[in-house]
Write an enzyme that holds these catalytic residues in place. Sequence first.
Site, mmCIF file in Angstrom:
data_model
loop_
_atom_site.group_PDB
_atom_site.id
_atom_site.type_symbol
_atom_site.label_atom_id
_atom_site.label_comp_id
_atom_site.label_asym_id
_atom_site.label_seq_id
_atom_site.Cartn_x
_atom_site.Cartn_y
_atom_site.Cartn_z
ATOM 1 N N TRP A 46 5.058 -3.179 1.216
ATOM 2 C CA TRP A 46 5.620 -4.058 0.190
ATOM 3 C C TRP A 46 7.150 -4.079 0.318
ATOM 4 O O TRP A 46 7.778 -3.032 0.499
ATOM 5 C CB TRP A 46 5.208 -3.563 -1.207
ATOM 6 C CG TRP A 46 5.808 -4.383 -2.310
ATOM 7 C CD1 TRP A 46 5.574 -5.702 -2.567
ATOM 8 C CD2 TRP A 46 6.748 -3.931 -3.294
ATOM 9 N NE1 TRP A 46 6.316 -6.109 -3.647
ATOM 10 C CE2 TRP A 46 7.044 -5.041 -4.123
ATOM 11 C CE3 TRP A 46 7.365 -2.708 -3.553
ATOM 12 C CZ2 TRP A 46 7.935 -4.966 -5.186
ATOM 13 C CZ3 TRP A 46 8.245 -2.636 -4.623
ATOM 14 C CH2 TRP A 46 8.521 -3.754 -5.429
ATOM 15 N N ASP A 60 4.975 -19.028 -12.798
ATOM 16 C CA ASP A 60 4.360 -17.866 -12.148
ATOM 17 C C ASP A 60 3.521 -17.091 -13.160
ATOM 18 O O ASP A 60 3.081 -17.622 -14.183
ATOM 19 C CB ASP A 60 5.474 -17.014 -11.511
ATOM 20 C CG ASP A 60 5.020 -16.255 -10.281
ATOM 21 O OD1 ASP A 60 4.374 -15.204 -10.445
ATOM 22 O OD2 ASP A 60 5.301 -16.699 -9.148
ATOM 23 N N ASP A 61 3.332 -15.832 -12.909
ATOM 24 C CA ASP A 61 2.454 -14.942 -13.676
ATOM 25 C C ASP A 61 2.785 -14.952 -15.176
ATOM 26 O O ASP A 61 3.955 -15.030 -15.552
ATOM 27 C CB ASP A 61 2.676 -13.530 -13.104
ATOM 28 C CG ASP A 61 1.614 -12.560 -13.534
ATOM 29 O OD1 ASP A 61 0.751 -12.937 -14.324
ATOM 30 O OD2 ASP A 61 1.667 -11.413 -13.053
ATOM 31 N N LYS A 109 0.140 -21.274 -6.438
ATOM 32 C CA LYS A 109 0.486 -20.008 -5.778
ATOM 33 C C LYS A 109 -0.700 -19.078 -6.017
ATOM 34 O O LYS A 109 -1.008 -18.741 -7.161
ATOM 35 C CB LYS A 109 1.767 -19.439 -6.378
ATOM 36 C CG LYS A 109 2.200 -18.114 -5.751
ATOM 37 C CD LYS A 109 3.561 -17.699 -6.284
ATOM 38 C CE LYS A 109 3.975 -16.312 -5.849
ATOM 39 N NZ LYS A 109 5.221 -15.881 -6.481
ATOM 40 N N TRP A 110 -1.377 -18.685 -4.938
ATOM 41 C CA TRP A 110 -2.592 -17.858 -5.041
ATOM 42 C C TRP A 110 -2.210 -16.434 -4.662
ATOM 43 O O TRP A 110 -2.025 -16.123 -3.501
ATOM 44 C CB TRP A 110 -3.651 -18.405 -4.089
ATOM 45 C CG TRP A 110 -4.989 -17.733 -4.157
ATOM 46 C CD1 TRP A 110 -5.323 -16.484 -3.692
ATOM 47 C CD2 TRP A 110 -6.199 -18.280 -4.692
ATOM 48 N NE1 TRP A 110 -6.641 -16.221 -3.916
ATOM 49 C CE2 TRP A 110 -7.213 -17.313 -4.533
ATOM 50 C CE3 TRP A 110 -6.526 -19.492 -5.299
ATOM 51 C CZ2 TRP A 110 -8.527 -17.530 -4.942
ATOM 52 C CZ3 TRP A 110 -7.846 -19.697 -5.699
ATOM 53 C CH2 TRP A 110 -8.825 -18.725 -5.517
ATOM 54 N N ASP A 111 -2.101 -15.596 -5.683
ATOM 55 C CA ASP A 111 -1.595 -14.233 -5.480
ATOM 56 C C ASP A 111 -2.746 -13.240 -5.391
ATOM 57 O O ASP A 111 -3.870 -13.522 -5.832
ATOM 58 C CB ASP A 111 -0.684 -13.907 -6.679
ATOM 59 C CG ASP A 111 0.329 -12.815 -6.373
ATOM 60 O OD1 ASP A 111 0.233 -12.187 -5.302
ATOM 61 O OD2 ASP A 111 1.216 -12.583 -7.220
ATOM 62 N N MET A 112 -2.493 -12.061 -4.863
ATOM 63 C CA MET A 112 -3.486 -10.979 -4.819
ATOM 64 C C MET A 112 -2.694 -9.687 -4.630
ATOM 65 O O MET A 112 -2.050 -9.503 -3.613
ATOM 66 C CB MET A 112 -4.446 -11.227 -3.659
ATOM 67 C CG MET A 112 -5.724 -10.442 -3.736
ATOM 68 S SD MET A 112 -5.520 -8.688 -3.397
ATOM 69 C CE MET A 112 -5.165 -8.714 -1.650
ATOM 70 N N ASN A 113 -2.752 -8.842 -5.660
ATOM 71 C CA ASN A 113 -1.813 -7.722 -5.678
ATOM 72 C C ASN A 113 -2.423 -6.339 -5.629
ATOM 73 O O ASN A 113 -1.950 -5.430 -6.294
ATOM 74 C CB ASN A 113 -0.963 -7.809 -6.958
ATOM 75 C CG ASN A 113 0.055 -8.917 -6.832
ATOM 76 O OD1 ASN A 113 0.930 -8.874 -5.979
ATOM 77 N ND2 ASN A 113 -0.072 -9.934 -7.662
ATOM 78 N N ASP A 143 8.337 -10.186 -1.292
ATOM 79 C CA ASP A 143 9.065 -10.127 -2.570
ATOM 80 C C ASP A 143 10.509 -9.710 -2.321
ATOM 81 O O ASP A 143 11.301 -9.667 -3.265
ATOM 82 C CB ASP A 143 8.403 -9.116 -3.516
ATOM 83 C CG ASP A 143 7.171 -9.704 -4.181
ATOM 84 O OD1 ASP A 143 6.936 -10.910 -4.028
ATOM 85 O OD2 ASP A 143 6.454 -8.946 -4.854
HETATM 86 C C1 DGJ Z 1 3.595 -10.614 -6.730
HETATM 87 C C2 DGJ Z 1 4.252 -11.789 -6.081
HETATM 88 O O1 DGJ Z 1 4.622 -11.456 -4.769
HETATM 89 C C3 DGJ Z 1 5.436 -12.222 -6.913
HETATM 90 O O2 DGJ Z 1 6.088 -13.294 -6.279
HETATM 91 C C4 DGJ Z 1 4.973 -12.623 -8.277
HETATM 92 O O3 DGJ Z 1 4.141 -13.740 -8.218
HETATM 93 C C5 DGJ Z 1 4.233 -11.454 -8.912
HETATM 94 N N1 DGJ Z 1 3.169 -10.973 -8.063
HETATM 95 C C6 DGJ Z 1 3.653 -11.842 -10.246
HETATM 96 O O4 DGJ Z 1 2.931 -10.840 -10.797
#
Ligand code: DGJ
Length: 754
Positions: A186, A353-354, A462-466, A524
């Site tokens: 990250w 965004d989120d 924007k399709w996120d996955m964290n 990020d």
């Molecule tokens: C991780 C993404 O990389 C960020 O750009 C942002 O969208 C956050 N998640 C939001 O929780």
Amino acid sequence: MIEYKSGVFGLHGDRVSCLLRVNPYGLLELLHFGPSVRTEDADAFLLTPGLGWGESILLTENDTASCPDVMPLAWSGSGRGDYRESPLSFGGQPTDFRYASHEIIDGTVPTVSGLPQARGNAQTLAITMEQPGAQLILYFTLFGNVLTRRAYLKNTGESSITLTKIMSNLMDLPGDYEMTTFDGGWIAEMRKHTVPVLDSRVVNESVTGFSSHRHNPGFLLSAPGASETEGWVYGFNLVYSGNHYAAAQRSLQGLTRVVQGVSPTEFLRELHPGEDFESPEAVIAFSDCGFGGLSEIMHRFVNTCIVPNHWQNRPRPVLFNNWEGCMFDFNHRRLVNLAKDAKALGCELFVLDDGWFGKRDSDTAGLGDYTVNKNKFPHGLSGLAKKIRTMGMEFGLWFEPESVNVDSELYRRHPDWALTDSFEPLFSRHQLLLDLTRVDVRDYIVENVSHILDTVSITYVKWDMNRHSIALGAKAHDYVLGLYEVLDRIFTPRPHILLESCSSGGNRFDLGMLCYGPQIWCSDDTDPIERLSIQENLSYLYPQSTFGAHVSTAPHAQTLRNTPLATRGNVSFFGCLGYELDLKHLLGIEITQIKEQIAFYKQYRHVFQYGSFYRLSNGWQVTNGSTTLAATFRKLVSAAPGYETLKLKGLQREATYRFRTNPQKLRVGQFSSLVKHVAPVDLNPNGVLLRLADRHITLPDGEQALTASGAALMAGVRLLPLFRGTGYDTSQRTLTDFGSELYIIEEDDPCETS
Ligand code: DGJ
């Protein structure tokens, strides 16, 4: 073009050839994969073992040439005499597939399991191999100068096959190579590492469930000494977003075996009679013009054969994203004000965004829910979208559909939808993954996301996955297939929606995701100095049209580094430009500068996004027909700097070009107490006057303009001297640490020279 002549398969692009033959033992040999040759040249590439290799195992006794361990192969077995890495494993049982038949097919052969694949003008060679109870089809598809490969296995017998490994590609390449991988984590994506491939195995593998920022699936093999413009370089990638594996190892005989495919770690499929399995598509390219040549081939391939048709060559909007500026702290009013400011700067798309749904006021709750937060949005999302569209901007929305917080309505209703194992759940960013191998989970996501896309005016997602997967184990491949099904069901019927995928930044930067959405959020980490290596290293295998690249605040949130706004812009220009910062504290001179940046980018957007990209020794260049843009980047300045030369690439030697600096302004405050070097006034470095001057006054930096031939510009333009402690003057460039400048090079009357 693919042909079969005198027992040799010839696969020919205009700059690459692959020659294969079925040898007398029914094994598939790789005779050549490299510069373009003729199929008739096959004899020149035959490797003969002479009197054999001592104690090696022979397929035919007394035939010393029948030793599989020394053959240059394009596929192999296991436990049958080839002790190099096997592409296939049947849970400890030997495998020994031999040639049965082949077919040359116009076009591609569709995948059967829902895996994405490259598209476009192509021809395919399908070679069927067999062993008792199983059939294997090896597909070789040629797209211009890029070869793709995959394997399809079918259980044709009466008993089950325990499949524990199946690669997509195996190649034995003669010679020594260095392997370059792109590793990290990250905010530290795509760190480039190069090691020699010797007799021990070098492995590039991801086991997190996803392609991962730890080890990007793309890698390179290069001949020692290869440079940006010279030498042999092979590029490899995988059209896949799950666990991947690649390895290279040199044999005693000097063949470098390279394999690539799904990671065998935790991989297990029980193939019952009649069942099949297909591997994802491996992508292989070759250039004898160094790393730059290889990147050019890969860029064209991704732009024309991977990204969705609708977005090929289509300009990407300049976007504003509210994440870094607001995090979770926003409501309708704040966003409308932000959008007004973003619009005034020139942004074309506003991305929320989120934090817009459920109880999502922090990252501890709400994931999995799709109900719009009424406190933040009394007029609903439609109200916000409408407002933004009346301002003349498009509206985009963030989703993270693969995850769930325990504190969510969804989890309370369906705790069994989360992926867990027999131990206590382990969390990452307070969330679990949903089990995308389940039909009901996939339906839930498709229905909810589609409903929002169809009821709110949205042109970007924007399709996120964290989080990384745990608890996926042998399900990892099915999870990825589930994801692809979901993406396909949502986005194929809505091709106009620009999908930018993201996974904590670049944790899933791969060709699989690019088949559904043409852009990926690189990282990020938007510190431009960090981005210099992230974007440059991505550029080895991915075109700049796939990079989401944003200007954010300085000092930067991840590094605390203070960088000039000009450099933040100059770096982000070489991708799909966006802005992601709180606009309300910007100074007037910064607003003016951002307006100029966006207007400039729009003017040259097509060149930045789709032009041929070159890595220069001191910067980057993009070229599109008659227009070239080149930036040079400085990390730390040094005292008494020497002359600097900018050597451009890819111009026409005979053509005449106008070369000029894109004007930049200097902030008065950067001189502090040294301001007397700039103006005949003695200002208190801590006083109000200097602070005021810094807010309102800028000074022009040195600019250069000249006309020269392409040959001269490629030989190297001498740039203006750098500041050397002898005062401010516009005959020099006054760059500080992390400074940069951009040059515009336009062909003089291109019609006359073309
Ligand atoms: C991780 C993404 O990389 C960020 O750009 C942002 O969208 C956050 N998640 C939001 O929780």
